[in-house]
Motif scaffolding. Structure first.
Motif, short mmCIF file in Angstrom:
data_model
loop_
_atom_site.label_atom_id
_atom_site.label_comp_id
_atom_site.label_asym_id
_atom_site.label_seq_id
_atom_site.Cartn_x
_atom_site.Cartn_y
_atom_site.Cartn_z
N GLN A 124 -1.60 -78.11 -28.35
CA GLN A 124 -2.84 -78.07 -27.58
C GLN A 124 -2.62 -78.79 -26.24
OE1 GLN A 124 -5.51 -76.49 -28.40
NE2 GLN A 124 -7.03 -77.28 -27.02
N ALA A 181 -11.44 -80.02 -33.49
CA ALA A 181 -10.81 -80.27 -34.79
C ALA A 181 -11.62 -79.64 -35.92
CB ALA A 181 -10.66 -81.77 -35.01
N ALA A 211 -1.71 -86.04 -31.40
CA ALA A 211 -1.15 -84.98 -32.23
C ALA A 211 -0.77 -85.60 -33.56
CB ALA A 211 0.08 -84.38 -31.56
N PHE A 253 -9.28 -87.66 -35.34
CA PHE A 253 -9.38 -87.17 -33.97
C PHE A 253 -10.43 -87.94 -33.17
CE2 PHE A 253 -7.44 -83.90 -36.44
CZ PHE A 253 -6.41 -83.49 -35.62
N THR A 266 -2.27 -78.94 -33.23
CA THR A 266 -2.56 -80.21 -32.55
C THR A 266 -1.43 -80.59 -31.61
OG1 THR A 266 -1.59 -81.75 -34.17
CG2 THR A 266 -3.87 -81.04 -34.55
N PHE A 323 -3.96 -82.59 -25.11
CA PHE A 323 -4.39 -83.24 -26.34
C PHE A 323 -3.77 -84.62 -26.42
CE2 PHE A 323 -5.29 -83.12 -30.96
CZ PHE A 323 -6.58 -82.63 -30.87
N LYS A 334 -12.66 -84.67 -29.18
CA LYS A 334 -11.94 -83.55 -29.78
C LYS A 334 -12.48 -83.20 -31.17
CE LYS A 334 -8.96 -82.88 -26.50
NZ LYS A 334 -8.87 -81.64 -25.76
#
Length: 163
Positions: free
Chosen positions: A102, A145, A108, A137, A99, A105, A141
């Motif tokens: 990424q 996830a 995290a 999340f 996470t 993203f 996402k």
């Protein structure tokens, strides 16, 4: 707002006016004030410091702890009789690093999140913990996830990933 207060305490005035209390707080002559704060640019409602404030403060970038340090933190936080189950913890730390690495993203997992998940695992069991982890999340996402959870954690078959 909050940045206005920072201007008045960090410039030549060295004071903060509190109209509601009808008082002005002044820094004593020759004294210094240490102000610390955090800024998470990915979080909604946060704004970068203005150029004037940036010139008055030192900025220190702080990342996440090294995984070995983070593991020690988690082992210290969890109930003692549960520390033997490091397999789930290793899977959790690996998932967490994904996470954090990424690209693009927005969210995290933090060390605080990991402590929460680790304690959930002890208190609530494997499947519910994975469900709660997945719930952290954002909707865009969720599929990523879900795939990562299924790939990283043993016994995740049948993991209920539906809103």
């Amino acid at each position: 707002g909050k940045q206005t207060i920072l201007h008045s305490i960090s410039d030549f005035r060295k004071s903060v006016e509190l109209p509601e209390a009808m008082t002005v707080l002044r820094l004593k002559e020759g004294k210094k004030l240490w102000i610390t704060g955090t800024y998470n640019p990915e979080y909604p409602g946060t704004f970068p410091l203005t150029e004037a404030l940036t010139s008055r403060f030192r900025v220190l970038q702080v990342g996440y702890p090294d995984p070995s340090v983070e593991k020690k933190i988690l082992l210290k936080e969890v109930k003692p009789k549960f520390q033997e189950d490091s397999k789930f913890l290793d899977q959790l730390l690996d998932f967490c690093s994904k996470t954090r690495n990424q690209m693009g993203f927005e969210y995290a997992l933090s060390t605080r999140d990991l402590v929460q998940v680790w304690n959930d695992y002890y208190d609530l069991g494997h499947k519910l913990t994975l469900r709660l982890l997945w719930g952290k999340f954002p909707s865009e996402k969720k599929e990523w996830a879900r795939e990562q959870i299924l790939n990283h954690f043993e016994n995740s078959n049948g993991f209920p990933c539906a809103d």
